[in-house]
Design a protein around this motif. Structure first.
Motif, mmCIF file in Angstrom:
data_model
loop_
_atom_site.group_PDB
_atom_site.id
_atom_site.type_symbol
_atom_site.label_atom_id
_atom_site.label_comp_id
_atom_site.label_asym_id
_atom_site.label_seq_id
_atom_site.Cartn_x
_atom_site.Cartn_y
_atom_site.Cartn_z
ATOM 1 N N LEU A 183 -8.624 -59.669 65.315
ATOM 2 C CA LEU A 183 -9.924 -59.459 65.806
ATOM 3 C C LEU A 183 -10.420 -58.240 65.884
ATOM 4 O O LEU A 183 -11.292 -58.181 65.626
ATOM 5 C CB LEU A 183 -9.919 -59.528 67.713
ATOM 6 C CG LEU A 183 -11.578 -59.460 68.096
ATOM 7 C CD1 LEU A 183 -12.231 -60.951 67.421
ATOM 8 C CD2 LEU A 183 -11.237 -59.762 69.628
ATOM 9 N N GLY A 184 -9.369 -56.989 66.029
ATOM 10 C CA GLY A 184 -9.894 -55.784 65.631
ATOM 11 C C GLY A 184 -10.310 -55.415 64.111
ATOM 12 O O GLY A 184 -11.488 -54.430 63.313
ATOM 13 N N LEU A 185 -9.660 -56.452 63.695
ATOM 14 C CA LEU A 185 -10.094 -56.114 62.027
ATOM 15 C C LEU A 185 -10.886 -56.542 61.229
ATOM 16 O O LEU A 185 -11.638 -56.979 60.202
ATOM 17 C CB LEU A 185 -8.427 -57.015 61.007
ATOM 18 C CG LEU A 185 -7.955 -55.961 60.882
ATOM 19 C CD1 LEU A 185 -6.744 -56.492 60.160
ATOM 20 C CD2 LEU A 185 -7.943 -54.499 59.901
ATOM 21 N N VAL A 186 -11.503 -58.459 62.298
ATOM 22 C CA VAL A 186 -12.746 -59.114 61.609
ATOM 23 C C VAL A 186 -13.682 -57.874 62.340
ATOM 24 O O VAL A 186 -14.754 -58.009 61.887
ATOM 25 C CB VAL A 186 -12.729 -60.281 62.599
ATOM 26 C CG1 VAL A 186 -13.885 -61.331 62.786
ATOM 27 C CG2 VAL A 186 -12.001 -61.412 61.921
ATOM 28 N N LEU A 187 -13.408 -57.491 63.333
ATOM 29 C CA LEU A 187 -14.790 -56.445 64.163
ATOM 30 C C LEU A 187 -14.723 -55.527 63.434
ATOM 31 O O LEU A 187 -16.116 -54.925 63.183
ATOM 32 C CB LEU A 187 -14.428 -56.771 65.598
ATOM 33 C CG LEU A 187 -14.727 -57.010 66.571
ATOM 34 C CD1 LEU A 187 -14.291 -56.818 67.751
ATOM 35 C CD2 LEU A 187 -16.026 -57.904 66.051
#
Length: 57
Positions: A28-32
């Motif tokens: 999720l952090g990489l996506v954001l």
């Protein structure tokens, strides 16, 4: 049955749930964090672009 004894009995389940939670959080952090791909802003309704098919002349 106390909370500590339940945790001691379910170490494997807690460890696997923790790994899944960390992986999901990292994903999720990489996506954001990802900005995305640059694209061209093309205007197709200005009569400047002609699409033809060579086989029909």
């Amino acid at each position: 049955m106390s909370l500590v004894s339940r945790v001691m009995e379910n170490k494997r389940a807690i460890a696997s749930a923790s790994v899944v939670a960390m992986f999901s959080g990292a994903l999720l952090g990489l996506v954001l964090w990802y900005d995305g791909e640059a694209t061209a802003d093309v205007v197709l309704n200005d009569s400047g672009i002609w699409v033809t098919r060579a086989s029909h002349g």
